[in-house]
Design a protein around this motif. Structure first.
Motif, PDB file in Angstrom:
ATOM      1  N   SER A  30       0.846  -1.191   0.000  1.00 46.83           N
ATOM      2  CA  SER A  30       0.000   0.000   0.000  1.00 46.83           C
ATOM      3  C   SER A  30       0.883   1.244   0.000  1.00 46.83           C
ATOM      4  O   SER A  30       1.996   1.217   0.505  1.00 46.83           O
ATOM      5  CB  SER A  30      -0.925   0.018   1.217  1.00 46.83           C
ATOM      6  N   ASN A  32       0.967   5.244   1.106  1.00 48.64           N
ATOM      7  CA  ASN A  32       0.345   6.287   1.912  1.00 48.64           C
ATOM      8  C   ASN A  32       0.500   7.626   1.191  1.00 48.64           C
ATOM      9  O   ASN A  32      -0.248   7.946   0.303  1.00 48.64           O
ATOM     10  CB  ASN A  32       0.952   6.312   3.310  1.00 48.64           C
ATOM     11  N   SER A  53      -3.094   9.493   0.985  1.00 46.87           N
ATOM     12  CA  SER A  53      -3.897   8.384   0.462  1.00 46.87           C
ATOM     13  C   SER A  53      -5.366   8.774   0.353  1.00 46.87           C
ATOM     14  O   SER A  53      -6.093   8.230  -0.490  1.00 46.87           O
ATOM     15  CB  SER A  53      -3.741   7.150   1.353  1.00 46.87           C
ATOM     16  N   SER A  98       5.760   7.171   0.384  1.00 47.02           N
ATOM     17  CA  SER A  98       5.835   6.568   1.697  1.00 47.02           C
ATOM     18  C   SER A  98       4.856   5.404   1.672  1.00 47.02           C
ATOM     19  O   SER A  98       3.655   5.628   1.446  1.00 47.02           O
ATOM     20  CB  SER A  98       5.452   7.585   2.775  1.00 47.02           C
ATOM     21  N   ALA A  99       5.367   4.184   1.833  1.00 43.45           N
ATOM     22  CA  ALA A  99       4.529   3.013   1.559  1.00 43.45           C
ATOM     23  C   ALA A  99       4.847   1.860   2.500  1.00 43.45           C
ATOM     24  O   ALA A  99       5.740   1.949   3.342  1.00 43.45           O
ATOM     25  CB  ALA A  99       4.756   2.573   0.106  1.00 43.45           C
ATOM     26  N   TYR A 100       4.091   0.799   2.349  1.00 39.76           N
ATOM     27  CA  TYR A 100       4.373  -0.476   3.001  1.00 39.76           C
ATOM     28  C   TYR A 100       4.620  -1.516   1.919  1.00 39.76           C
ATOM     29  O   TYR A 100       3.892  -1.562   0.918  1.00 39.76           O
ATOM     30  CB  TYR A 100       3.218  -0.913   3.904  1.00 39.76           C
ATOM     31  N   THR A 101       5.638  -2.347   2.123  1.00 36.72           N
ATOM     32  CA  THR A 101       5.926  -3.402   1.176  1.00 36.72           C
ATOM     33  C   THR A 101       5.003  -4.600   1.435  1.00 36.72           C
ATOM     34  O   THR A 101       4.258  -4.633   2.416  1.00 36.72           O
ATOM     35  CB  THR A 101       7.375  -3.867   1.283  1.00 36.72           C
ATOM     36  N   ASN A 104       5.071  -6.059   4.742  1.00 33.14           N
ATOM     37  CA  ASN A 104       4.598  -5.169   5.799  1.00 33.14           C
ATOM     38  C   ASN A 104       5.699  -4.308   6.406  1.00 33.14           C
ATOM     39  O   ASN A 104       5.624  -3.916   7.572  1.00 33.14           O
ATOM     40  CB  ASN A 104       3.873  -5.949   6.888  1.00 33.14           C
ATOM     41  N   SER A 105       6.716  -4.015   5.621  1.00 32.49           N
ATOM     42  CA  SER A 105       7.792  -3.129   6.075  1.00 32.49           C
ATOM     43  C   SER A 105       7.557  -1.725   5.538  1.00 32.49           C
ATOM     44  O   SER A 105       7.240  -1.569   4.359  1.00 32.49           O
ATOM     45  CB  SER A 105       9.143  -3.646   5.582  1.00 32.49           C
ATOM     46  N   PRO A 106       7.728  -0.702   6.384  1.00 40.38           N
ATOM     47  CA  PRO A 106       7.596   0.677   5.875  1.00 40.38           C
ATOM     48  C   PRO A 106       8.787   1.031   4.987  1.00 40.38           C
ATOM     49  O   PRO A 106       9.912   0.590   5.238  1.00 40.38           O
ATOM     50  CB  PRO A 106       7.585   1.518   7.147  1.00 40.38           C
ATOM     51  N   VAL A 107       8.529   1.818   3.990  1.00 39.68           N
ATOM     52  CA  VAL A 107       9.582   2.214   3.060  1.00 39.68           C
ATOM     53  C   VAL A 107       9.295   3.613   2.538  1.00 39.68           C
ATOM     54  O   VAL A 107       8.139   3.999   2.362  1.00 39.68           O
ATOM     55  CB  VAL A 107       9.690   1.206   1.885  1.00 39.68           C
ATOM     56  N   GLN A 108      10.362   4.366   2.329  1.00 36.82           N
ATOM     57  CA  GLN A 108      10.246   5.653   1.650  1.00 36.82           C
ATOM     58  C   GLN A 108      11.305   5.679   0.555  1.00 36.82           C
ATOM     59  O   GLN A 108      12.493   5.495   0.835  1.00 36.82           O
ATOM     60  CB  GLN A 108      10.439   6.824   2.601  1.00 36.82           C
TER      61      GLN A 108
END
Length: 120
Positions: A30, A32, A53, A98-101, A104-108
């Protein structure tokens, strides 16, 4: 891994328009917030526009009323419509997310940039 690829930059005369696009791909679950930064020659990178989002947007004062940020969630794509361009808008424009892989890991992540030159 998440990748971003910008397109749409180029040379335009003052008063003209350009539309930048940025496609995100990879292991995305997802997204954001999406946004655009820019860096002019000899200057620091600055935030230009963001879109959440939920579709809320925010702009730096110098582009308010001239630039419009939008997104297509189905295509993992963010756009920047730039109208009434001025020479001071000349810069390399970078998109970011700014997302989630999928794990379920946050990533920018940021793209590599696309050059916009406003000149007569």
């Amino acid at each position: 891994q998440v990748q971003l690829v910008e397109s749409g930059g180029g040379l335009v005369q003052p008063g003209g328009s350009l539309r930048l696009s940025c496609v995100a791909s990879g292991s995305i679950f997802s997204i954001n917030t999406m946004g655009w930064d820019r860096q002019a020659p000899g200057k620091q990178r600055e935030l230009v526009a963001i879109i959440t989002s939920g579709g809320s947007t925010n702009y730096r004062d110098s582009v308010m009323g001239r630039f419009t940020v939008s997104r297509d969630n189905a295509k993992n794509t963010v756009y920047l419509q730039m109208n009434s361009l001025k020479p001071e808008d000349t810069a390399v424009y970078y998109c970011w997310i700014s997302a989630y892989t999928s794990s379920n890991s946050p990533v920018q992540n940021w793209g590599k940039g696309t050059l916009v030159t406003v000149s007569a």
